[in-house]
Scaffold this active site. Structure first.
Site, PDB file in Angstrom:
ATOM      1  N   LYS A   1    -114.518   5.490 -17.348  1.00  0.00           N
ATOM      2  CA  LYS A   1    -113.111   6.144 -17.136  1.00  0.00           C
ATOM      3  C   LYS A   1    -111.978   5.036 -17.343  1.00  0.00           C
ATOM      4  CE  LYS A   1    -111.808   7.639 -12.909  1.00  0.00           C
ATOM      5  NZ  LYS A   1    -111.931   8.628 -11.968  1.00  0.00           N
TER       6      LYS A   1
ATOM      7  N   ASP B   1    -122.239  -4.333  -4.076  1.00  0.00           N
ATOM      8  CA  ASP B   1    -121.466  -4.699  -5.044  1.00  0.00           C
ATOM      9  C   ASP B   1    -122.093  -5.053  -6.032  1.00  0.00           C
ATOM     10  OD1 ASP B   1    -119.273  -5.793  -6.396  1.00  0.00           O
ATOM     11  OD2 ASP B   1    -118.238  -6.357  -4.692  1.00  0.00           O
TER      12      ASP B   1
ATOM     13  N   GLY C   1    -121.678  11.353  -5.868  1.00  0.00           N
ATOM     14  CA  GLY C   1    -122.802  11.580  -6.606  1.00  0.00           C
ATOM     15  C   GLY C   1    -122.881  12.633  -7.872  1.00  0.00           C
TER      16      GLY C   1
ATOM     17  N   ASP D   1    -117.424   5.768 -13.548  1.00  0.00           N
ATOM     18  CA  ASP D   1    -116.121   6.709 -13.279  1.00  0.00           C
ATOM     19  C   ASP D   1    -115.406   5.978 -12.042  1.00  0.00           C
ATOM     20  OD1 ASP D   1    -114.839   8.920 -13.582  1.00  0.00           O
ATOM     21  OD2 ASP D   1    -115.793   9.915 -11.915  1.00  0.00           O
TER      22      ASP D   1
ATOM     23  N   ASP E   1    -123.130   1.916  -5.547  1.00  0.00           N
ATOM     24  CA  ASP E   1    -121.878   2.228  -5.028  1.00  0.00           C
ATOM     25  C   ASP E   1    -121.854   1.086  -3.802  1.00  0.00           C
ATOM     26  OD1 ASP E   1    -119.262   2.924  -4.046  1.00  0.00           O
ATOM     27  OD2 ASP E   1    -119.545   4.531  -5.505  1.00  0.00           O
TER      28      ASP E   1
ATOM     29  N   TRP F   1    -121.567  12.537 -10.869  1.00  0.00           N
ATOM     30  CA  TRP F   1    -122.078  12.259 -12.261  1.00  0.00           C
ATOM     31  C   TRP F   1    -123.616  12.133 -12.277  1.00  0.00           C
ATOM     32  CZ3 TRP F   1    -119.107   8.556 -15.994  1.00  0.00           C
ATOM     33  CH2 TRP F   1    -117.964   9.202 -16.479  1.00  0.00           C
TER      34      TRP F   1
END
EC number: 2.1.1.166
Length: 213
Positions: free
Chosen positions: A161, A96, A60, A121, A80, A62
């Site tokens: 990322k 998902d 958590g 990320d 998530d 970000w």
């Protein structure tokens, strides 16, 4: 180097890391929050009242940083596949994001609001073997880009990322056909030996603009 020596080196580096200490002092869930903080200060992609989706959000850090920067305005939706402990001002959806049922739930949560910014990320569990880790990372990155294609509004932004390696240059080229500005960032909080880089797509193009590019 043996596995135990490698683990000991990592632990020593981790607990002496100034960003780890800062995260602990400020109540941030991960040092990754400061990678995002630097990018936000440099590129100024965040404004009040935005709708932000954070893919692969757990634990958590970000989401916390986005909420800190926006104050009480806007919405932060964290997604998530693993459970994430609640955070004030963060809406969490567990599942998902490839799953149609999860996407349907997200649409219900959005209530027709356009999405200004998608963050990712995400990274695979690393094996330490590049020929295995890099394809897994690029697979996640492609999924995130597809998600952003659908959900980010024209003019919006996408920050992801990547591991620099096979496929990353081609991925960046794809983003250049989708966003007016594409930038590569390596924040100070990102360890020097890490292959991670952060790619920002800002100013999402409309379908007509994409066709003409």
């Amino acid at each position: 180097m043996s596995h135990s020596k490698s683990s000991q080196r990592w632990l020593k580096e981790h607990f002496s890391d100034p960003f780890v200490k800062k995260a602990q002092a400020e109540g941030m869930r991960s040092r990754a929050a400061y990678k995002l903080e630097e990018i936000l200060k440099r590129d100024r992609i965040l404004r009040p009242n935005m709708v932000v989706i954070d893919l692969g959000a757990a634990p958590g850090g970000w989401s916390q940083q986005i909420r800190k920067q926006m104050g009480d305005s806007g919405r932060v939706i964290a997604l998530d596949i693993v459970k994430m402990a609640p955070l004030v001002g963060i809406e969490f959806l567990q599942g998902d994001f490839r799953d149609k049922a999860v996407l349907s739930q997200l649409e219900i949560m959005l209530k027709g609001q356009p999405v200004d910014l998608v963050l990712s990320d995400m990274a695979p569990n690393k094996s330490g073997i590049d020929v295995m880790d890099q394809p897994r990372m690029m697979y996640l990155a492609e999924l995130a880009m597809d998600f952003a294609d659908i959900h980010v509004k024209p003019g919006g932004s996408f920050l992801i990322k990547l591991f620099h390696g096979v496929g990353s240059d081609g991925y960046i080229r794809q983003l250049r056909h989708r966003y007016k500005k594409v930038a590569i960032r390596k924040p100070l909080a990102s360890r020097k030996r890490s292959p991670e880089v952060y790619i920002l797509g800002d100013g999402k193009l409309t379908q007509n603009e994409v066709s003409c590019s």
